[in-house]
Design a protein around this motif. Structure first.
Motif, PDB file in Angstrom:
ATOM      1  N   GLU A   1      63.466  60.794  29.668  1.00 46.12           N
ATOM      2  CA  GLU A   1      63.948  59.889  30.597  1.00 46.12           C
ATOM      3  C   GLU A   1      62.709  58.770  30.835  1.00 46.12           C
ATOM      4  OE1 GLU A   1      64.162  62.270  34.268  1.00 46.12           O
ATOM      5  OE2 GLU A   1      65.396  63.607  33.213  1.00 46.12           O
ATOM      6  N   ASP A   2      61.526  59.014  30.709  1.00 45.74           N
ATOM      7  CA  ASP A   2      60.433  58.033  30.934  1.00 45.74           C
ATOM      8  C   ASP A   2      60.216  57.109  30.037  1.00 45.74           C
ATOM      9  OD1 ASP A   2      59.922  59.207  33.377  1.00 45.74           O
ATOM     10  OD2 ASP A   2      58.125  60.261  33.045  1.00 45.74           O
ATOM     11  N   LEU A   3      60.947  57.119  28.856  1.00 45.28           N
ATOM     12  CA  LEU A   3      60.932  56.041  27.786  1.00 45.28           C
ATOM     13  C   LEU A   3      60.904  54.680  28.092  1.00 45.28           C
ATOM     14  CD1 LEU A   3      61.867  58.053  24.443  1.00 45.28           C
ATOM     15  CD2 LEU A   3      59.777  57.136  25.023  1.00 45.28           C
ATOM     16  N   HIS A   4      61.906  54.756  28.886  1.00 44.64           N
ATOM     17  CA  HIS A   4      62.171  53.143  29.258  1.00 44.64           C
ATOM     18  C   HIS A   4      61.090  52.361  29.975  1.00 44.64           C
ATOM     19  CE1 HIS A   4      62.654  54.995  33.345  1.00 44.64           C
ATOM     20  NE2 HIS A   4      62.647  53.922  33.935  1.00 44.64           N
ATOM     21  N   LYS A   5      59.940  53.339  30.625  1.00 45.52           N
ATOM     22  CA  LYS A   5      58.945  52.558  31.222  1.00 45.52           C
ATOM     23  C   LYS A   5      57.896  52.596  30.088  1.00 45.52           C
ATOM     24  CE  LYS A   5      58.759  55.305  35.216  1.00 45.52           C
ATOM     25  NZ  LYS A   5      58.373  56.609  36.025  1.00 45.52           N
ATOM     26  N   THR A   6      57.811  53.257  28.970  1.00 44.24           N
ATOM     27  CA  THR A   6      57.076  53.179  27.780  1.00 44.24           C
ATOM     28  C   THR A   6      57.241  51.760  27.241  1.00 44.24           C
ATOM     29  OG1 THR A   6      57.083  55.590  27.669  1.00 44.24           O
ATOM     30  CG2 THR A   6      55.918  54.396  25.866  1.00 44.24           C
ATOM     31  N   GLU A   7      58.855  51.648  26.888  1.00 42.75           N
ATOM     32  CA  GLU A   7      59.468  50.561  26.255  1.00 42.75           C
ATOM     33  C   GLU A   7      59.160  49.384  26.912  1.00 42.75           C
ATOM     34  OE1 GLU A   7      63.447  51.249  24.002  1.00 42.75           O
ATOM     35  OE2 GLU A   7      63.687  51.215  26.067  1.00 42.75           O
ATOM     36  N   GLN A   8      59.091  49.298  28.203  1.00 44.82           N
ATOM     37  CA  GLN A   8      58.708  48.064  28.860  1.00 44.82           C
ATOM     38  C   GLN A   8      57.327  47.701  28.693  1.00 44.82           C
ATOM     39  OE1 GLN A   8      59.734  48.474  33.191  1.00 44.82           O
ATOM     40  NE2 GLN A   8      58.982  46.532  33.504  1.00 44.82           N
ATOM     41  N   LYS A   9      56.622  48.827  28.812  1.00 43.45           N
ATOM     42  CA  LYS A   9      55.157  48.556  28.512  1.00 43.45           C
ATOM     43  C   LYS A   9      54.766  47.923  26.990  1.00 43.45           C
ATOM     44  CE  LYS A   9      50.562  50.761  28.543  1.00 43.45           C
ATOM     45  NZ  LYS A   9      49.833  49.517  29.241  1.00 43.45           N
ATOM     46  N   THR A  10      55.646  48.517  26.123  1.00 39.33           N
ATOM     47  CA  THR A  10      55.533  48.287  24.656  1.00 39.33           C
ATOM     48  C   THR A  10      55.850  46.821  24.676  1.00 39.33           C
ATOM     49  OG1 THR A  10      56.207  50.221  23.945  1.00 39.33           O
ATOM     50  CG2 THR A  10      56.162  48.420  22.376  1.00 39.33           C
ATOM     51  N   VAL A  11      56.843  46.411  25.547  1.00 39.13           N
ATOM     52  CA  VAL A  11      57.280  44.873  25.421  1.00 39.13           C
ATOM     53  C   VAL A  11      56.500  44.092  25.895  1.00 39.13           C
ATOM     54  CG1 VAL A  11      59.151  42.968  26.413  1.00 39.13           C
ATOM     55  CG2 VAL A  11      59.929  45.425  25.195  1.00 39.13           C
ATOM     56  N   GLU A  12      55.572  44.340  26.910  1.00 43.65           N
ATOM     57  CA  GLU A  12      54.610  43.659  27.691  1.00 43.65           C
ATOM     58  C   GLU A  12      53.410  43.593  26.928  1.00 43.65           C
ATOM     59  OE1 GLU A  12      53.578  45.560  31.226  1.00 43.65           O
ATOM     60  OE2 GLU A  12      55.464  45.471  32.349  1.00 43.65           O
ATOM     61  N   LEU A  13      53.072  44.568  26.080  1.00 43.43           N
ATOM     62  CA  LEU A  13      51.922  44.498  25.189  1.00 43.43           C
ATOM     63  C   LEU A  13      52.187  43.615  24.114  1.00 43.43           C
ATOM     64  CD1 LEU A  13      50.548  48.177  24.863  1.00 43.43           C
ATOM     65  CD2 LEU A  13      49.590  46.209  26.164  1.00 43.43           C
ATOM     66  N   ILE A  14      53.283  43.450  23.462  1.00 43.99           N
ATOM     67  CA  ILE A  14      53.682  42.650  22.293  1.00 43.99           C
ATOM     68  C   ILE A  14      53.771  41.154  22.734  1.00 43.99           C
ATOM     69  CG2 ILE A  14      55.915  41.853  20.843  1.00 43.99           C
ATOM     70  CD1 ILE A  14      56.556  44.850  20.679  1.00 43.99           C
ATOM     71  N   HIS A  15      54.436  41.061  24.088  1.00 44.04           N
ATOM     72  CA  HIS A  15      54.491  39.549  24.886  1.00 44.04           C
ATOM     73  C   HIS A  15      52.855  39.283  24.994  1.00 44.04           C
ATOM     74  CE1 HIS A  15      55.865  36.282  27.270  1.00 44.04           C
ATOM     75  NE2 HIS A  15      54.953  36.691  28.152  1.00 44.04           N
ATOM     76  N   HIS A  16      51.905  40.126  25.497  1.00 48.42           N
ATOM     77  CA  HIS A  16      50.518  39.659  25.404  1.00 48.42           C
ATOM     78  C   HIS A  16      50.121  39.362  24.149  1.00 48.42           C
ATOM     79  CE1 HIS A  16      46.483  40.802  25.285  1.00 48.42           C
ATOM     80  NE2 HIS A  16      46.300  40.024  26.399  1.00 48.42           N
TER      81      HIS A  16
END
Lengths: 243, 165
Positions: free
Chosen positions: B138-153
């Motif tokens: 269920e919480d994977l979408h949060k992790t997914e968002q963090k991953t996108v943020e880190l890639i963006h960084h």
């Protein structure tokens, strides 16, 4: 090297004036020379960084710089400029430990080499050589002390002025009154920067200033001092102001 | 060793003058002696000023008998400048290659890093599914968002275009 070797007589004579052999009588000096092997290094020849592990080298002719390089940044610093009568490498002679440095022959060189183990025996075996060796060592230590002190206390302008002053002859040229500069008179700005722990761009600016102030000038493509008094003042004023 | 290049240049030209006309001898001598001197001066840190001066002296002395000496000296200065220019070009080309290689490496590391973050993200999904960890899933979408943020960084900090010269 036997007495018939072309180098033999030259070597005995050259070393007579070397501070390292001061007070060593001719017979002893020549017998020490006869134990050595003559070698030549070509200008810009690539030498192994660990070349001093097995032999001690005594310079008869030419000059070389002993450089340390930072592998990360590629920046280098020249710790010693060695010429006739100097030895390479004092560090390994003293402690026998690995000492990685980059020796670069800056001209064609003639040298003598002696196994480092035997060179250490010389210090014990020949009291006069030992007597001369200690002040030589002292001079090298002072040089290093002065370099590190200068790095901390002085700005680049003073360090550069000090470097030039250190290599300036005391007697001016009879015709034009310029003071000759030895060893560093034909070095590039990059090389001068290596000797004072700076970078080329800064040294270029400072050299230009010293030229504009007519303290130094280029004569026949080589550096000479035009106004020794001003150069000395430049060192004194800045040193006193900073320490 | 003082004046070594002066002597070398003098000897070289005098030898060449026996076989070639002055202009040609001059060209060959500059190519041979000056280019070598230039290479050596870079290694040992000798000033170009002293090398050029010595070489010019050698040329001057070796052409003592030539009527058009002044003309040849001018020609020599051009040849010397060309040699210096050529050497700078060589060096710049080498440096440029290194810059391009470094840029490509930077790009590669960035791509590789992005791939690792995405792979880690995928592993969380597989793990949650395999092990029936429903909350984690269920919480994977949060992790997914963090991953996108880190890639963006990473892309922001080290984006390839930033290093265009």
């Amino acid at each position: 090297m036997n007495e018939q070797n072309a180098y033999y007589e030259d070597a005995c004579q050259i070393l007579e004036h070397a501070s390292l052999f001061k007070g060593v009588d001719r017979d002893t000096r020549c017998s020490m020379v006869s134990e050595c092997q003559a070698v030549t290094w070509k200008k810009a020849e690539t030498l192994n960084p660990d070349i001093s592990m097995t032999y001690l080298y005594i310079i008869l002719e030419g000059k070389m710089k002993v450089t340390q390089v930072d592998p990360e940044s590629g920046r280098s610093v020249s710790l010693f400029l060695l010429s006739s009568g100097d030895i390479f490498d004092t560090f390994t002679l003293l402690d026998g430990k690995e000492h990685i440095v980059f020796p670069i022959p800056m001209s064609n060189m003639k040298l003598l080499r002696i196994p480092i183990v035997r060179a250490r025996e010389w210090i014990r075996e020949f009291p006069k050589f030992n007597e001369a060796f200690l002040p030589y060592l002292g001079e090298q230590l002072r040089q290093l002390e002065s370099f590190s002190q200068s790095l901390v206390f002085h700005d680049t302008t003073t360090r550069l002025a000090n470097l030039i002053l250190h290599h300036t002859g005391q007697h001016p040229d009879e015709q034009e009154g310029h003071y000759p500069v030895r060893l560093i008179n034909n070095l590039s700005h990059e090389s001068l920067a290596e000797l004072i722990g700076s970078v080329r761009s800064v040294v270029s600016t400072q050299m230009q200033k010293l030229k504009e102030e007519e303290i130094i000038l280029s004569k026949r493509g080589k550096l000479v001092v035009k106004d020794l008094k001003k150069l000395m003042q430049r060192c004194d004023v800045f040193c006193k102001g900073k320490i | 060793m003082t004046n070594e290049y002066r002597q070398e240049m003098k000897t070289c030209i005098e030898k060449l003058l026996k076989e070639k006309p002055a202009e040609e001898a001059l060209k060959t001598a500059v190519e041979q002696v000056f280019s070598k001197a230039l290479d050596e001066s870079i290694v040992v840190g000798e000033s170009i000023e002293s090398v050029v001066y010595e070489v010019m002296e050698g040329i001057d002395e070796s052409l003592a008998e030539e009527k058009k000496k002044e003309l040849y000296l001018h020609r020599a200065s051009e040849l010397i400048l060309d040699a210096v220019h050529h050497k700078i070009l060589e060096q710049l080309c080498r440096d440029e290659k290194n810059v391009l290689r470094a840029k490509a490496q930077l790009h590669e590391t960035l791509e590789e890093g992005t791939g690792r973050l995405q792979a880690a993200m995928e592993a969380f999904r597989h793990y949650a599914e395999d092990k029936h960890r429903m909350k984690l899933l269920e919480d994977l979408h949060k992790t997914e968002q963090k991953t996108v943020e880190l890639i963006h960084h990473l892309a922001e900090k080290f984006r390839y275009n930033k290093y265009k010269t």
